[in-house]
Design a protein around this motif. Structure first.
Motif: not given
Ligand code: WTA
Length: 645
Positions: A112-118, A200-203, A217-218
């Motif tokens: 989660l952290k790697n994907n930007g979740v705070k 939503v930025k990431r799935v 992608k992305g």
């Protein structure tokens, strides 16, 4: 693990109950001593029900995952935390020890952290019942992100509404889910929900069914790749750890969407510390959990029951939680009994609707199944009829297992009214006594305390709670005013549950069902307004009214009265189209069981639909419809009666 606060006798129950009401702060702070805090609280309780504002253990710091995992490691690293039974009984089962759970949750927190979740970010979880769902939930809690789990039966549109409401930036899903004979294409439903979505930025996608999915992608990444990478990053001398984010007691832990009187589901927000205490305390006391017991809650983690009694309650108590991916009737109606036999389950917690459904298959599915490990049975979600209660008692518990009838709600976080297994008496159909800390009050429509009529032992009224308890909701996401008007404005200084109840001379409560326009279909809460909105979206529909009616298995069925425009026919095809519309807008769980086409609805002169009349007709009650003379057009009632399905 021992539970010094486990109630051991009826005398102790009464003593603890008394203490908890007279001195809630003293009572709960003593119980809180049994948990792991980074910093103790400044105050135990601050509250008023007018704003409303409720704070338990303000100033305290903790992380709930340290209480659910880390603190058990010294003594229980190799004890099973989660036992997982797959949908297909032929597939390999999995046992997740506390050590393994720790590792996976840490790894996922790193993902989660790697994907930007705070901390404070909202993460939507839409997965099947696989252990990774528990890792996802706990991974969020570990880094302080707010999880919002959505049940796999909801449609893309419902998901989109929820994503929007909470400005969700991250989603965790699976390619698909196995449920009985069906494969549910979760990722594809998420893709539909994301059309037009801007936040939503990431799935993150976990592979379960291997159905083809489109990875954008992305935006989309694979769970497995991310976990491997995180493992490499975290590993130090063979040990993996991810330091838990230190949270305030009152920081939100999760959002759970639930239906109410209005069309739009609301996001019920639960806190960290109070919720932890409540799920743990009720788990240990209601079920009389003993270390080593295998606890089987058959709910889905998409609903509050799964949050509280598959994940947080059992794990915070160092328990063993059995998680089942499938459904009770697949491959046959003996599935629960096979599972109980296979894992020597000690405590079974399920819904009356499941019991009624399994009852209908007779006793054959029970043949040759050893259920002797069972010690306690529980029910939740709806009133249990006496027939189902006795069947459960006789054929499953073999008259040796106490049955706990647990009444509670998404908003209450955990059980509020229930007997305690083997400690306080059970009474079929009655939830019986309140938990310590819970002060129920029955009031009439005006809010005056209900009084039992002369010579009668029963008091009847709308069920309210007059004191805050640690597990109660704190707000509704993004709209505190909605929380106030929904729960705290009907009656002054009371939390209103929306349920009606009876109270007998012994102080036992019997929940009679919702008094608002919320249905309980197979233990799922569905608002009539929500279903009406969905039906009305169909192009041919002019107006609709939805009510509940008694249903043998589901408890309540959905009965829809629909006016079609002249252009559209009122034929079977239109019914199918309406069902399809509801499935699209909400999900298959909200599909009406019956659709009756009508030319008008009974309305007062001011245009209000008289639901009372519609409800009676749906229930088959054709006489005693009450006063219909105030109706705009009393004639429609006759027409509706004639057309009843
Ligand atoms: C109903 C599920 C009778 C009630 C935990 C409540 C019950 C609603 C019982 C909450 C019970 C739940 N007896 N009725 N033991 N348990 N209910 O939010 O109407 O999905 O208000 O929470 O279910 O449903 P929810």
């Amino acid at each position: 693990m021992s539970y010094p606060y486990q109630i051991k006798s009826i005398e102790q129950y009464h003593e603890d109950y008394k203490k908890s009401i007279e001195d809630p702060e003293g009572f709960w702070s003593k119980i809180a001593e049994n948990f792991q805090w980074r910093k103790k609280w400044d105050t135990v309780l601050n509250w008023n029900f007018t704003e409303p504002k409720v704070e338990w253990f303000a100033g305290a710091k903790l992380n709930i995952t340290e209480n659910c995992i880390d603190r058990h490691l010294p003594s229980m690293a190799n004890k099973p935390a989660i036992i997982w039974e797959p949908n297909n009984p032929e597939e390999r089962t999995r046992t997740v020890t506390y050590a393994r759970l720790h590792k996976r949750v840490c790894q996922f927190a790193q993902v989660l952290k790697n994907n930007g979740v705070k901390k404070g970010d909202r993460v939507c979880i839409y997965m099947g019942m696989v252990p990774e769902l528990a890792y996802a939930v706990l991974g969020c809690a570990r880094i302080g992100a707010i999880h919002s789990v959505i049940f796999g039966g909801f449609s893309a549109q419902s998901i989109a509404d929820r994503l929007d409401d909470a400005s969700v930036e991250y989603i965790i899903t699976c390619d698909g889910a196995f449920r009985g004979g069906k494969d549910i294409p979760l990722k594809s439903i998420i893709d539909d929900a994301l059309i037009g979505n801007k936040t939503v930025k990431r799935v993150i996608v976990y592979t379960r069914t291997r159905i083809p999915v489109s990875m954008i992608k992305g935006r989309d990444v694979w769970w497995e790749d991310e976990m491997l990478h995180a493992e490499d990053q975290l590993e130090h001398n063979g040990v993996i750890d991810f330091p838990a984010e230190i949270m305030d007691a009152e920081d939100p832990l999760f959002i759970s969407y639930t239906s109410g009187r209005t069309g739009k589901p609301k996001g019920v927000v639960h806190s960290s510390a109070g919720y932890m205490l409540w799920t743990n305390y009720t788990f240990v006391n209601v079920f009389q959990y003993k270390p080593g017991d295998v606890f089987f809650c058959t709910a889905d983690i998409g609903w509050i029951t799964g949050h509280s009694y598959i994940v947080y309650g059992p794990l915070s108590a160092g328990g063993t939680s059995l998680m089942f991916e499938g459904i009770p009737t697949w491959p046959d109606a003996g599935r629960f009994w096979d599972i109980i036999d296979k894992y020597k389950v000690n405590i079974l917690y399920t819904a009356p609707t499941a019991i009624r459904s399994l009852m209908s298959y007779g006793l054959d599915p029970l043949k040759g199944k050893d259920l002797s490990s069972l010690r306690v049975l529980g029910t939740v979600g709806e009133p249990i009829n006496e027939e189902a209660w006795h069947w459960y008692d006789e054929h499953i518990g073999k008259k040796k297992c106490p049955i706990v009838d647990t009444w509670w709600q998404t908003e209450t976080g955990g059980i509020l009214i229930s007997n305690l297994a083997g400690i306080t008496p059970a009474k079929p159909g009655w939830a019986t006594l309140p938990m310590p800390g819970v002060q129920p009050v029955l009031v009439d429509e005006q809010g005056a305390p209900s009084i039992s009529p002369e010579g009668e032992a029963l008091t009847k009224g709308n069920l309210c709670i007059s004191l805050p308890w640690p597990g109660m909701l704190r707000t509704t996401w993004g709209d505190h005013e909605r929380c106030r008007t929904n729960y705290f404005a009907t009656y002054e200084n009371l939390y209103f549950t929306g349920d009606g109840a009876l109270k007998n001379e012994e102080g036992f409560y019997r929940i009679t069902g919702r008094v608002d326009d919320v249905l309980n279909v197979s233990g799922h809460r569905i608002g009539t307004a929500e279903v009406e909105n969905a039906i009305n979206m169909h192009a041919g529909v002019v107006e609709s009214a939805v009510v509940g009616y008694p249903h043998d298995v589901k408890g309540q069925g959905i009965y829809a009265y629909v006016i079609m425009s002249q252009k559209h026919g009122d034929d079977e095809q239109s019914k199918k189209d309406i069902l399809q519309t509801v499935t699209r807008v909400i999900g298959a769980i909200a599909k009406p069981d019956k659709i009756q086409f009508v030319t008008g609805l009974p309305k007062t002169r001011s245009g209000k639909i008289m639901r009372r009349i519609l409800r009676k007709i749906a229930e088959g009650e054709m006489q005693n419809l009450g006063d219909t003379t105030t109706l705009l057009d009393p004639g429609v009632v006759e027409e509706i009666k004639k057309g009843k399905l």
